[in-house]
Design an enzyme around this catalytic site. Sequence first.
Site, PDB file in Angstrom:
ATOM      1  CE  LYS A 134       0.021  -0.519   5.272  1.00 11.18           C
ATOM      2  NZ  LYS A 134      -1.400   0.035   5.793  1.00 11.18           N
ATOM      3  CE1 TYR A 146      12.823  32.049   4.849  1.00 13.33           C
ATOM      4  CE2 TYR A 146      12.177  29.259   4.998  1.00 13.33           C
ATOM      5  CZ  TYR A 146      12.073  31.012   3.905  1.00 13.33           C
ATOM      6  OH  TYR A 146      12.174  30.741   2.960  1.00 13.33           O
TER       7      TYR A 146
END
Length: 381
Positions: free
Chosen positions: A41, A273
């Site tokens: 999956k 940042y």
Amino acid sequence: MRMSLPAMESRAEVVVDVGAITRNVATLRQRAGVALMAVVKADGYGHGLVEAAAAARSGGADWLGVAVLEEAMALRRAGDTGPLLSWLAVPGEDYPGAVEAGVDVTAYTPRQVDEIAAAARSIGLRARVQLKVDTGLSRGGAGEADWPALVEAAADAEQSGAVQVTGVWSHFACSDEPDHPANDAQEKAFVQALKVVDAVGLEPEVRHLSNSAGTLLRPWSSYDLVRCGIACYGISPAPDVVSSAELGLVPAMTARARLALVKRLPAGAGVSYGHTWVAERDTTLGLVPVGYGDGVLRYGSSTAHVLAAGRQRPVAGRICMDQLVIDLGEDHAEAGDEVVLFGDGADGAPTAQDWAEACGTIAYEVVTRIGGRFVRRHVRR
Ligand SMILES: *Cc1c(COP(=O)(O)O)cnc(C)c1O
């Protein structure tokens, strides 16, 4: 000694060693001593649905498992014809398509059995249906109180010829913690649920309960089939208990990129940042052209490491959308040099498990999320 990976062809690439998947599956299947379902999956846990499935089949996977029907149909379109189970659906799914493609579907409710049976009748075929009992995960499946009605509905539908009940299964909540009392409680509930199935005369081909951790840590819970996902990709399902190396499993995925820039930075300068990382001394920075937009977990900001210029280097400051910065100290590197974010660990690079620990998550999330602008390549070592 394994062969080393081929040279980089792209700015950033995820290299998947399908040979490792094949060997991991063979190892797991031998260890389990019963049939094995390779769970592919979520794009084969980020390794590529079709490629992971083919590699798993080569390693002896008797079944493939997927969450949703689109994944099952993609495998059929790619030419896989073997036993294949899907387990997550909403009303109105393409059950006729699934039945025609010979996909085993899972029913949680009598209403779902009716919908599957109606689809089978509409095309004159018999649906292969597995019944899921919720033994304590409290996620999908019929709980104890609703189980007899689901089994009755399935038995009626089998009597009518519209469906064949091919399996009965459940799923552990805590199998990565072998001493957790929920494990025994769930298995006890599973045994009870099987008695209800017996009592109505159903004879499913497969009864199954274990995921990777169950397979490895509770071998007595294997029944007819084990459903292994993460272990097929070479990652330990229970890293607090046992490492992948101790299990004889090899991580199949390597994520790597080439440095975009190398430059000196003076002491006291903030990086990325928020300036959450500040250079304590003059140093050299490397700019790696991948970020959270490519599935590199932002939680690795200032905590994760990568392999560059011969050893592990810390991520300096916040991981950005497209890029991240590493601290190379006084060592030499150049734009274009290879940086390994994570790999099988044999070359000194961190592993997906190392990233998981740095990020406060599980390695499942590390490998499944990776994508974006990484170019994925499949190789066989
Ligand atoms: C994902 C999944 C698995 C595989 O779990 P792993 O821990 O990766 O082995 C097995 N069964 C079900 C129902 C799943 O959803």
